[in-house]
Design an enzyme around this catalytic site. Structure first.
Site, short mmCIF file in Angstrom:
data_model
loop_
_atom_site.label_atom_id
_atom_site.label_comp_id
_atom_site.label_asym_id
_atom_site.label_seq_id
_atom_site.Cartn_x
_atom_site.Cartn_y
_atom_site.Cartn_z
CE LYS A 116 2.18 -7.37 1.43
NZ LYS A 116 1.18 -6.81 1.71
CE LYS A 158 -1.12 -3.10 4.00
NZ LYS A 158 0.43 -2.27 3.69
N GLY A 164 -1.85 -9.41 -3.18
CA GLY A 164 -3.53 -8.96 -4.06
C GLY A 164 -4.37 -8.42 -3.55
N GLY A 165 -3.80 -7.75 -2.19
CA GLY A 165 -4.93 -6.98 -1.76
C GLY A 165 -5.94 -8.06 -0.66
CG LEU A 203 -0.66 8.15 3.76
CD1 LEU A 203 -0.42 9.36 4.65
CD2 LEU A 203 0.07 8.19 2.83
CE LYS A 237 2.39 -1.36 -9.37
NZ LYS A 237 3.38 -2.15 -8.84
CG ASN A 290 5.91 -6.69 -6.00
OD1 ASN A 290 5.60 -5.46 -6.76
ND2 ASN A 290 5.44 -6.99 -5.34
NE ARG A 292 5.88 -10.07 -8.76
CZ ARG A 292 5.21 -8.88 -9.32
NH1 ARG A 292 5.79 -8.54 -10.32
NH2 ARG A 292 4.55 -8.07 -8.57
P1 ADP Z 1 -1.21 -6.59 -1.42
O1 ADP Z 1 0.97 -7.74 -1.15
O2 ADP Z 1 -2.32 -7.24 -0.26
O3 ADP Z 1 -1.44 -5.73 -2.89
P2 ADP Z 1 0.03 -3.60 -0.05
O4 ADP Z 1 0.40 -3.77 1.30
O5 ADP Z 1 0.73 -3.45 -1.55
O6 ADP Z 1 -0.92 -5.20 -0.65
O7 ADP Z 1 -1.25 -3.28 -0.60
C1 ADP Z 1 -2.39 -3.33 -1.68
C2 ADP Z 1 -2.73 -1.19 -1.29
O8 ADP Z 1 -3.96 -1.02 -0.65
C3 ADP Z 1 -1.67 -0.38 -2.12
O9 ADP Z 1 -1.74 -0.04 -2.99
C4 ADP Z 1 -2.91 0.90 -1.05
O10 ADP Z 1 -3.42 1.28 -2.21
C5 ADP Z 1 -4.00 0.15 -0.01
N1 ADP Z 1 -2.80 0.39 1.18
C6 ADP Z 1 -2.02 -0.45 1.39
N2 ADP Z 1 -1.71 -0.15 3.14
C7 ADP Z 1 -2.04 1.27 3.13
C8 ADP Z 1 -1.95 2.19 3.92
N3 ADP Z 1 -0.88 2.57 5.16
N4 ADP Z 1 -2.30 3.41 3.99
C9 ADP Z 1 -3.40 3.65 2.51
N5 ADP Z 1 -3.20 2.60 1.70
C10 ADP Z 1 -2.97 1.36 1.86
#
Ligand code: ADP
Length: 447
Positions: A116, A158, A164-165, A203, A237, A290, A292
């Protein structure tokens, strides 16, 4: 052109790839685990090979076994599908070392976009909007507090290697940020063996808008417009639609072109999805890429007429993209409901077991991507998605009516599924209006 592709995956996506291979005159070899032995989709592949026990670590995640299977069966390429090894740059590297084509990006392009922090840096230099935040990984608490002060709370911590959150913490103030930094870093270290974290602005009411892109080995990159995937539960999703409801044409153009620019800068070949969060003013910020094919790719296929999986195979074989950006047009609206073997009335508890009743919908504009048949036993080893119901119609309104009609024709039992929840959502006023945020479903389930 590829001549024989080993599919290192299972279920509906394995079947999707088998179908694409068959239409292109490419032989398919399905690699399956003991838990999937006898699954109906296996018979549609030209060849099949068992790669180990049901536990994913012993089969679908086991690199030596998959490579051996490809060598024994004389496959010249491996398709990873989604999940399992699809975003593992080491696996792509091993394939290259063994002179097996990995159907997807080069390990270098995958690493550039998969991490990231490096992805964000590339995005900045390609003028793709990113969240305000730290420039790279943060090591000192002092620095984190300074950045947060500058961008304003709330912020989100992050993990650089996140997925996976995991390794994420939201902080509303200094004290929470201090605690969040430690917790996120420890969680990331445990989950990914890499404790690096960074911070960005959080956000609060965002939509999930993502752009389907595809590149080739000749430096071309094309976008296939966007999808809105805001109906989620625990970052999973549940409903996706193409294109995003209510997005104005200037913003659409901006977000789609930004995504194509990013994969072009990464020298990316194959299908990818560039994910963004969009605020109520339709400002968008990069979330992640992503590298893929994604679960929800069919809705984009329905509105653009492009075979994304087939094109990915052609590109892996060295072909240039068979279309130009200006030839890509959106026709109507498409929606996908993920059918999971879960009980929505019992907090989405998994509902594995034998499917006795399996009556499927059909008719104009209805597509069902599933590996299930009556009598199929859903193994407990893997994720709970058993199919994707996809509909296409002239506009969003007609699409929701068609989806409701198709859901009414879809009967699965005795296992429980997400069908009744989808049917309710098709009548939900906020959803029907379009443009719900990513917390909509969780709010609804609580009420
Ligand atoms: P992962 O790869 O662990 O799934 P993501 O970067 O895709 O992590 O973030 C997962 C979820 O976290 C996003 O779908 C969103 O719901 C929330 N999220 C991530 N970054 C932000 C942000 N800057 N503001 C608000 N929500 C966020």
């Amino acid at each position: 052109m590829l001549s024989r592709v080993l599919i290192a995956n299972r279920g509906e996506i394995a079947l999707r790839i088998i179908r694409a291979c068959r239409e292109l005159g490419i032989e398919s070899v399905i690699a399956y685990s003991e838990a999937d032995a006898g699954a109906p989709y296996i018979q549609y592949a030209d060849h099949a090979i068992c790669i180990g026990p049901g536990a994913a670590a012993e089969s679908y995640l086991n690199i030596p076994r998959i490579i051996s299977a490809a060598e024994v069966t004389n496959a010249d390429a491996i398709h990873p599908g989604y999940g399992f090894l699809a975003e593992n740059a080491h696996f792509a590297e091993v394939c290259r070392g063994c002179r097996i084509e990995f159907v997807g990006p080069s390990p270098e392009a995958m690493a550039r976009l998969g991490d990231k922090v490096s992805c964000k840096a590339l995005a900045r230099s390609s003028k793709v909007p990113v969240f305000p935040g730290s420039d790279g990984a943060i090591t000192e608490e002092e620095e984190a507090l300074e950045v947060a002060q500058k961008i304003g709370y709330p912020v989100i911590v992050k993990a650089s290697a996140g997925g996976g959150g995991r390794g994420m913490r939201i902080a509303q103030n200094e004290a929470a940020l201090k605690a969040g930094l430690k917790a996120a870093s420890q969680e990331a270290q445990a989950a990914f063996g890499n404790g690096a974290v960074y911070i960005e602005k959080f956000l609060e009411h965002a939509r999930h808008v993502e752009v389907q892109v595809i590149g080739d080995k000749h430096g071309n990159a094309v976008h296939l417009y966007e999808r809105d995937c805001s109906v989620q539960r625990r970052h999973q999703k549940l409903i996706e639609e193409a294109t995003g409801p209510g997005i104005d044409s200037k913003k659409r153009d901006d977000v789609c072109k930004a995504a194509a620019r990013l994969i072009k800068s990464a020298k990316y070949a194959g299908a990818a999805t560039v994910e963004f969060l969009m605020d109520h003013k339709q400002n968008f910020y990069l979330l992640e890429v992503n590298t893929r094919v994604q679960v929800e790719h069919p809705i984009t296929e329905m509105v653009t007429g492009v075979d994304i999986v087939g094109t990915g195979l052609k590109v892996a074989g060295g072909d240039p993209l068979p279309f130009k950006q200006r030839e890509i047009k959106v026709n109507g609206h498409a929606m996908e409901c993920r059918i999971n073997a879960e009980d929505p009335t019992r907090n989405f508890a998994p509902s594995a077991g034998t499917i006795e009743r399996f009556e499927t919908p059909g008719g104009l504009g209805v597509r069902l991507d599933t590996h299930c048949v009556p009598g199929y036993r859903v193994p407990p080893n893997y994720d709970s998605m058993i199919g994707k119901l996809i509909v296409h119609a002239e506009d969003r309104e007609a699409c929701m009516r068609r989806m409701a009609r198709a859901l009414d024709e879809f009967h699965i039992g005795p296992i429980k599924t997400t069908i009744p929840l989808h049917r309710e959502l098709m009548e939900n006023e906020s959803f029907r209006k379009g443009g719900v945020d990513i917390h909509f479903l969780e709010r609804l389930l609580k009420s």
